[in-house]
Structures are given as structure tokens and as C-alpha cells.
Design a protein around this motif. Structure first.
Motif, mmCIF file in Angstrom:
data_model
loop_
_atom_site.group_PDB
_atom_site.id
_atom_site.type_symbol
_atom_site.label_atom_id
_atom_site.label_comp_id
_atom_site.label_asym_id
_atom_site.label_seq_id
_atom_site.Cartn_x
_atom_site.Cartn_y
_atom_site.Cartn_z
ATOM 1 N N ALA B 171 -17.582 6.480 21.461
ATOM 2 C CA ALA B 171 -18.376 5.834 20.419
ATOM 3 C C ALA B 171 -18.279 6.571 19.091
ATOM 4 N N SER B 172 -18.040 7.897 19.167
ATOM 5 C CA SER B 172 -18.024 8.638 17.903
ATOM 6 C C SER B 172 -16.699 8.444 17.166
ATOM 7 N N PHE B 173 -15.722 7.908 17.862
ATOM 8 C CA PHE B 173 -14.392 7.804 17.272
ATOM 9 C C PHE B 173 -14.324 6.901 16.038
ATOM 10 N N ALA B 242 -19.587 12.499 15.768
ATOM 11 C CA ALA B 242 -18.809 11.810 14.732
ATOM 12 C C ALA B 242 -18.452 12.760 13.591
ATOM 13 N N ALA B 243 -19.409 13.639 13.232
ATOM 14 C CA ALA B 243 -19.148 14.551 12.121
ATOM 15 C C ALA B 243 -18.011 15.511 12.461
ATOM 16 N N TYR B 244 -17.998 15.968 13.719
ATOM 17 C CA TYR B 244 -16.947 16.913 14.119
ATOM 18 C C TYR B 244 -15.602 16.225 14.228
ATOM 19 N N ILE B 245 -15.613 14.993 14.812
ATOM 20 C CA ILE B 245 -14.368 14.223 14.919
ATOM 21 C C ILE B 245 -13.828 13.939 13.515
ATOM 22 N N ALA B 246 -14.740 13.636 12.581
ATOM 23 C CA ALA B 246 -14.317 13.339 11.220
ATOM 24 C C ALA B 246 -13.547 14.511 10.626
ATOM 25 N N GLU B 247 -14.051 15.727 10.870
ATOM 26 C CA GLU B 247 -13.364 16.896 10.315
ATOM 27 C C GLU B 247 -11.996 17.091 10.953
ATOM 28 N N VAL B 248 -11.925 16.808 12.263
ATOM 29 C CA VAL B 248 -10.639 16.932 12.958
ATOM 30 C C VAL B 248 -9.631 15.940 12.382
ATOM 31 N N ILE B 249 -10.091 14.691 12.197
ATOM 32 C CA ILE B 249 -9.180 13.662 11.702
ATOM 33 C C ILE B 249 -8.812 13.919 10.254
ATOM 34 N N ILE B 286 -1.174 13.749 14.930
ATOM 35 C CA ILE B 286 -1.239 15.171 14.597
ATOM 36 C C ILE B 286 -2.518 15.793 15.131
ATOM 37 N N SER B 287 -3.625 15.007 15.091
ATOM 38 C CA SER B 287 -4.888 15.648 15.457
ATOM 39 C C SER B 287 -5.218 15.569 16.945
ATOM 40 N N ILE B 288 -4.320 15.026 17.776
ATOM 41 C CA ILE B 288 -4.656 14.894 19.197
ATOM 42 C C ILE B 288 -5.092 16.214 19.849
ATOM 43 N N PRO B 289 -4.367 17.325 19.667
ATOM 44 C CA PRO B 289 -4.830 18.553 20.315
ATOM 45 C C PRO B 289 -6.244 18.944 19.886
ATOM 46 N N ASN B 290 -6.544 18.790 18.590
ATOM 47 C CA ASN B 290 -7.879 19.158 18.129
ATOM 48 C C ASN B 290 -8.943 18.184 18.608
ATOM 49 N N ILE B 291 -8.554 16.923 18.809
ATOM 50 C CA ILE B 291 -9.513 15.964 19.355
ATOM 51 C C ILE B 291 -9.882 16.376 20.773
ATOM 52 N N GLY B 293 -9.782 19.385 21.889
ATOM 53 C CA GLY B 293 -10.622 20.571 21.725
ATOM 54 C C GLY B 293 -12.056 20.199 21.422
ATOM 55 N N SER B 294 -12.229 19.211 20.559
ATOM 56 C CA SER B 294 -13.579 18.814 20.192
ATOM 57 C C SER B 294 -14.271 18.099 21.360
#
Lengths: 390, 365
Positions: B171-173, B242-249, B286-291, B293-294
Motif C-alpha cells: 500500500a505504501s508503494f 511511504a515516506a521511506y519508500i519515497a526516499e528510496v525511489i 535501480i532502487s530494487i535493492p534498497n526497496i 532493504g526498506s
């Protein structure tokens, strides 16, 4: 149709679209807050809650075991806020110190060429960073509660330190009137040593002659304050804890809640700090170490002058972020009841006065301020340690 | 006539080959290292046997109550007896198959996606699965369409933990993508809102947001919209994540070269086409690994829902050890839950390290 399109052609201008879009977003957010606030006020009225910050002056009426500032059941709710805030800062600060120490040791051990040590360090990291922090807090608290003895059967050290189910009791230092001078002289000594250190570095840079600071340090930080302390007639004595009927009185005590929280926070955060330190050291190019060797630096010099300055530039920003995370995680103390901000203010006070909105906003404001302060520090540090181009 | 006579070859010194060489290089390379090895080995010798005795050799596995756990070690019989509680919470036993089916379906989809790698229809199948699965899983877990309704207060244990984590990430995506785009936008007001939101959420602990969601959120709604306790926690977690995912993306967006933006503009794509066809596929990749991680961080954070009164797998320890047959067995409970969560989190972190290696563009030496 074509004419209609040309009339509305202004809609296809980027600036106008952007303006309309932003206006729409603004209206949507404003409407959201307006309707939420409307519902909020009707609901609060219906439930009969008070609003505003008057509750801060009301009497709290409950006791808090751990307070560094004066507190009693007749103190106000604002006082509870301060007690909680100070306890949050206390546990975060001590936690940061321990986490840094453990993290430093583990991070360096991780890179050791001793197989056993490096495997042990990576085992530590993998074990503790993959267990949720809340579980670790609860676990250590449980372990402390089942393993510590009853107050009458306390574990003693030198008749002055007692460990039992209620916590650790230590002698409390009490400063008399003259002691402040010793502290002041000591602080002045630190400032002076920093100045001398700079002077010596300047001399080394211009002439190549290096001087040693250790003699000055001994004089300024040990001899002078010590002499003054003796001359003033030892103006510091200790208040020892003693067993009175059911529990210890006097001295100062650290509760099991504090110890469990401290233990979990430092062990958990240390894994992240260790990883930051490891990746910092690994980030230094191999060529840098080889160049240092080729120039004839000893391994100690190479570490101090070449590797560490570059490693720290990579390691410090994530470490400061972990300090912030540790501070935020200290709020989980509410699960075991250590009297920090979330536990006593957003917990007990909220349950008593019911003004959830005001209390939670105040709590959030505290953490926001702390995190802004830490990002400010981070920015300053980043600015200081950035690569200086010619 | 000279005859070649083979000399007897000297063996290499014993200290430079085989196990001795390894020991010398890895454990006793210097005096300091040697002393360290010996003292650490002694500490391990002191601490490991008692731990092993407690966990295995002196432990009770088959008893029916606390009092029968007479040996000195752990009482695993408690965990074995309460295993259903740890996994399913208060979910009715006759409906366990619904939970199992929901998880089996998820595993099936994951396996299917891996098998279908390289097929043309794979992408469409993934989209379809992602749109259909949450609905199917909800019907299976909650009920409706002929299935008996099981209220969310009966959900619990590991099931609840996984539901919270999965809903949180999915849902946060969309919100996270919007916030990331907003933060990168040239429109000042949009950017301001996004920055304020992201920095606010990232500056406060999750627990205050969960309090906000459980205590204040109901006040925001009119009385008819009586929001379920689980749903409130889910809203809180989603807004937080959502805020953390936003930073990752955002990190992914910044890594997409400007030329890609300009090229998309040049061939006349509008904003939505540009983002969905050109920029986001690259940025997300590009952000899959960090996603991942999050997601690991989120999974750890789901344990916090116990503070707002939901019974996740961690909360089951307190609950089950207050059963009078099994009083005071918290330690076993915590160790068991720690083991389960550790296995899940450790394999996820290994997976994310793996991804990071696969996606890294650094030069490998």
C-alpha cells in the motif's frame, strides 16, 4: 472542434498547467485539513474532552521512580514532560556512548585477519541486527527480571554497589561548595590542551619539529585539578546506599528497565555502527595503502594519516544517522515502562487527561526537534570532512 | 655415461603447508593475535556448553504442563503446545486452511513468476497477480462470498505480522512513488508538501505515528466511519513506510540520466507517459535493492503493533505465558519468536545483499 481546441489551447501551456495543478493540490490539502479539523472538533465536543494546553499546569498525581530533576506526585504535567524528556536524553546519550564503543570494537574485529575474531564479529552483527529491537528490549528485561536477586539477597561489591531486582545502586557523588572550581580548572585544562595541540601542529607544519603533548596533558588535566582538589580539602563525598526495611535508600540507582533498554539499544545499534565502520575502512582504495607504504610510512602512520581520515568521511554520516535512530528507538521503552517521554507523557498523562492530540503533537515535536538538530550536526560534519579540492 | 638420479625431494616445512599453515596465518599470526585467539576460545568454552545444555541437552520437549518441566533446561513443550497460537493467533482452528491457502497462493505466484522468466506474457501475468492477489487473500482471510466472516480481532500471531508487513509494503508503494515524484517536481507547492510530509514522518518514531493512528485518527472521521483497530494500525504503518519508500525511489530517480528525461520530452511524451514508460521503469529497477532493504526495516517495525494492542507473533509470548499451565516461560517464548523472525529477516537480508551485488555497476576488481 478545432476552434474549441484553440480556445482552450492555453491549457496546453506548461506554466498554466503547473499553476492549475498546484492550485488543485493546495485546495485538496486545505480541504482535507478543514474537514478533518471539523470532524475532530465535533468529536472532541461530543466526547467532552477539554482542548488547549491548560492540562500542563494540572497536578500529575502519579509517582515516577526515576527523575533527575525534582519531582513529586503534586508536580504538574509539564514537569512530567520535562522528566520524560530528560530521561529520553539520558538513555539515548548513554546508549550512544556504549553503541559507539561496541560498534567500534566489532567493526574493527570484523576486518581482523584473525579468523576466529572476524567470524565472531560477523556472527554478532548477523545475529543482533536481524532481530527486531522491541523483541530485544523485552528479552533483556525478562532476563534481568528472572536473574536478579531479591533486595535482601543483593549482590554486593565493596559494600557500596548493590545489584538486585530493583536495579543497581551506586554511591552518589555529592559536590560541596569548592568542587565547582576543580571542574572549572579541568575544563580550562581541556581548552588549553586543544590550543597547545594546535600550536604544536602549526610548529610542525612550518618547521618539521614535532613536540609532544603528553606532558602538557598530564599537567593540565591531572596534576593541576588534583592539586586544587587536595588544597581545597577534598570537597566531594559519596552518599552510600543502605538497606532499609524493604529496599535500599540513598545513593543513586539505575532501574532494570533502564538497564534492559540501554543493553538492547546499544547492542542493536552497535551492529549498524560496526557495519558503517567496516564499509568506511573497506572504501579506502587499496592504492592509497600501497602508496603510503611506498612512501615509507609505518603501518601505524599509514592508518592514522592515510586510511582513517578517508574511512571516517564515509563512516561518520551513517553513524550519526544511527544516533538519531537510537534516540527514536528509545521510545520503545514504553513497552517495559522505563519513564521516558513516550512512556510517561504520551502514555500515563494521556490516559489521565485524554487530550491525545495536544500530547502526541508535543511528543512528535520533541523528536522532530531532536532529528533536526542531528541533521544540522550532520550537515556541519559533512561540510567539515568533505574532500578539499585545490 | 652420466645417469640422472633423482634427489629425494625435501618436504616443505611443516609450518608452511596444511592445517598448521592455516592456523598460523589465521589464528596465531602475531603474539597479540595468538593471545586474543586463546582468550576468546576460552570465553566460548565457558559460555557455549551451558547455552547448549539449556537449549538442547537439559531441555524438556514432551510434557503437558509447566510443573512437569522438571529438568534444568528450557521447556520447549510450552512452545510446541502453543505453536498454533504463535502462528495463527485466535483464528478458529477449523479455518486454518484459509490462512494456509492464502500463503500457498502467494508462494505459488512467486514460484510462477520465476518460472515464467523470459516469457512475453510474464509482465502482464505479474500485474494481474498483483491486482488480483490482495483481493483473493482478503476474501480468504476475512471471509465473504460464502466463507464465514472472521473478524480482524481474531487475527494474530505470525499471520498478522506477515499481513501487516505485506500490506504496509504494497500500500505504501503508490503513495511513495507520488511523494518521490513530488519531491523532484519543479512545481514549488507540490515539492513543499512532499518535502514537509517526508521529513516530518522520518523525524518522528513509528510508535508516535501508531499512537496517532490509533488514538487520533478515529477523531478525524465522522462517527459512522467506525474504523477497525487493525485497519488503523495499517493506515499508520502505510503512511510511515511511504515516506521511506519515497526516499528510496528518489535515489533511483536521481540516478536516471538527464538525457532520458530530455529524450522522452523530445519524442513528445506527456508527463504520465514519460514517467510510466521511460523514467520509472529505470528508476525502480535501480532502487530494487534498497526497496528490499526498506522492506526488511518495515518487517522489523511490525512488532511495534503490539504496543497499540494488536496480537502479533511477539505479543503472543506475553499472552501464552500468562496461561496458568505455563507461567513464567517467557524466555522460551522470546527465544522461539526471535528464532522465527531471525530466520525470515536473515534470509531477506542475504537476498538483498545478493540483489545489491547483481545490480551494482561498480568495477569489480
Amino acid at each position: 472542434m478545432a476552434r474549441l481546441r484553440s480556445i482552450f489551447s492555453f491549457l496546453y501551456k506548461n506554466e498554466i498547467r503547473a499553476f492549475l495543478f498546484q492550485l488543485l493540490a493546495l485546495l485538496a490539502v486545505a480541504y482535507f485539513f478543514y474537514s478533518a479539523a471539523g470532524n475532530l472538533f465535533t468529536n472532541i465536543e461530543k466526547l467532552g474532552f477539554r482542548t488547549g494546553f491548560d492540562f500542563l499546569n494540572l497536578e500529575a498525581g502519579f509517582d515516577i521512580d526515576e527523575h533527575l530533576i525534582d519531582y513529586s506526585t503534586t508536580s504538574s504535567n509539564l514537569r512530567v514532560f520535562y522528566v520524560g524528556l530528560i530521561n529520553t536524553i539520558l538513555v539515548s546519550f548513554v546508549g550512544i556512548v556504549f553503541a559507539t564503543l561496541i560498534g567500534l570494537i566489532v567493526g574493527i574485529s570484523r576486518l581482523s585477519n584473525n579468523w576466529l575474531i572476524s567470524k565472531l564479529a560477523s556472527g554478532y552483527i548477523e545475529l543482533f541486527r536481524n532481530i527486531p529491537i522491541l523483541l530485544q528490549i523485552l528479552f533483556w528485561y525478562n532476563i534481568l527480571l528472572i536473574s536478579l536477586p531479591h533486595p535482601r539477597k543483593s549482590i554486593e561489591f565493596f559494600d557500596s554497589i548493590f545489584i538486585n531486582l530493583r536495579g543497581i545502586y551506586l554511591p552518589k557523588p555529592i559536590a560541596e561548595s569548592g568542587f565547582i572550581w576543580v571542574v572549572l580548572v579541568f575544563l580550562a585544562g581541556i581548552l588549553l590542551s586543544i590550543w597547545i595541540k594546535r600550536l604544536l601542529k602549526k610548529k610542525h607544519d612550518s618547521t618539521g619539529v614535532s613536540g609532544h603533548i603528553s606532558g602538557y596533558l598530564l599537567l593540565l588535566l591531572v596534576a593541576l585539578p588534583g592539586l586544587l582538589y587536595w588544597w581545597l580539602g577534598s570537597p566531594l563525598h559519596f552518599d552510600y546506599p543502605a538497606l532499609k526495611s524493604f529496599n535500599f535508600q540513598g545513593g543513586m540507582s539505575l532501574s532494570p528497565e533502564f538497564l534492559a533498554l540501554l543493553c538492547a539499544l546499544s547492542i542493536y545499534t552497535a551492529t549498524y555502527i560496526a557495519e558503517a565502520i567496516r564499509s568506511g575502512i573497506e572504501s579506502v582504495d587499496k592504492g592509497q595503502k600501497e602508496a603510503a607504504q611506498a612512501m615509507g610510512l609505518t603501518s601505524g602512520q599509514s592508518l592514522k594519516l592515510v586510511v582513517l581520515p578517508q574511512a571516517l568521511r564515509v563512516a561518520i554520516p551513517p553513524i550519526i544517522n544511527q544516533y538519531l535512530n537510537l534516540t527514536k528507538n528509545s521510545s520503545l521503552a514504553t513497552a517495559i515502562g522505563y519513564s521516558e517521554l513516550v512512556s510517561i507523557f504520551a502514555g500515563t498523562v494521556l490516559n489521565q487527561v485524554g487530550q491525545a492530540l495536544e500530547i502526541i503533537l508535543m511528543t512528535m515535536a520533541v523528536y522532530l526537534t531532536l532529528s533536526l538538530l542531528i541533521s544540522l550536526v550532520l550537515n556541519i560534519v559533512n561540510h567539515k570532512i568533505r574532500i578539499k579540492q585545490r | 655415461m652420466s645417469v640422472f638420479k633423482a634427489e629425494i625431494q625435501q618436504k616443505p616445512p611443516i609450518a608452511s603447508v596444511g592445517i598448521f599453515a592455516w592456523l598460523r596465518a589465521n589464528l596465531f599470526s602475531s603474539l597479540f593475535s595468538g593471545v586474543l585467539t586463546v582468550s576468546v576460545a576460552y570465553l566460548l568454552y565457558l559460555s557455549l556448553p551451558p547455552l547448549a545444555n539449556w537449549a538442547l541437552f537439559n531441555a524438556d520437549f514432551v510434557t503437558s504442563s509447566n510443573t512437569e518441566c522438571t529438568r534444568q533446561g528450557a521447556c520447549w513443550a510450552y512452545v510446541i503446545e502453543k505453536i498454533d497460537l504463535f502462528i495463527y493467533g485466535f483464528y478458529p482452528a477449523e479455518s486454518y486452511w484459509r490462512v494456509q491457502l492464502a500463503f500457498a497462493l502467494a508462494l505459488f505466484i512467486i514460484a510462477f513468476m520465476r518460472l515464467a522468466r523470459g516469457r512475453q506474457w510474464r509482465f502482464k501475468a505479474i500485474i494481474l497477480a498483483f491486482l488480483m492477489y490482495p483481493f483473493v487473500a482478503f476474501v480468504l482471510l476475512y471471509g465473504g462470498f460464502g466463507l464465514e466472516v472472521i473478524e480482524t480481532h481474531q487475527w494474530g500471531g505470525l499471520t498478522l505480522t506477515i499481513v501487516v508487513a505485506a500490506v504496509g509494503i504494497i500500500a505504501s508503494f503508490p503513495l511513495g512513488i507520488l511523494l518521490a515524484l513530488g519531491r523532484q517536481s519543479k512545481m514549488k507547492i507540490i515539492r513543499l508538501f512532499s518535502v514537509l510530509y517526508i521529513e516530518f514522518i522520518r523525524g518522528v518514531p513509528l510508535i508516535t505515528i501508531l499512537f496517532m493512528a490509533s488514538v487520533i485518527l478515529p477523531l478525524f472521521f465522522t462517527e459512522e466511519m467506525n474504523v477497525d483497530k487493525l485497519l488503523r494500525a495499517l493506515i499508520g504503518i502505510t503512511l510511515f513506510q511511504a515516506a521511506y519508500i519515497a526516499e528510496v525511489i528518489r535515489g533511483g530517480l536521481q540516478a536516471v540520466p538527464t538525457g532520458q528525461f530530455e529524450a522522452a520530452d523530445a519524442i513528445g511524451l506527456n508527463f504520465i507517459q514519460k514517467m510510466s514508460l521511460v523514467i520509472l521503469p529505470q528508476a525502480l529497477k535501480i532502487s530494487i535493492p534498497n526497496i528490499v532493504g526498506s522492506f526488511i526495516a518495515l518487517f522489523k517495525d511490525t512488532t511495534l503493533v503490539l504496543i497499540v494492542g494488536l496480537f502479533d507473533v511477539l505479543a503472543m509470548v506475553g499472552l501464552s505465558s500468562s496461561d496458568e499451565n505455563w507461567l513464567g516461560r517467557e524466555t522460551e517464548g522470546y527465544v522461539f519468536v526471535a528464532l522465527i523472525l531471525w530466520i525470515i529477516l536473515y534470509s531477506m537480508s542475504k537476498y538483498s545483499k545478493n540483489l545489491e551485488r547483481r545490480f551494482s555497476t561498480e568495477h569489480k576488481i
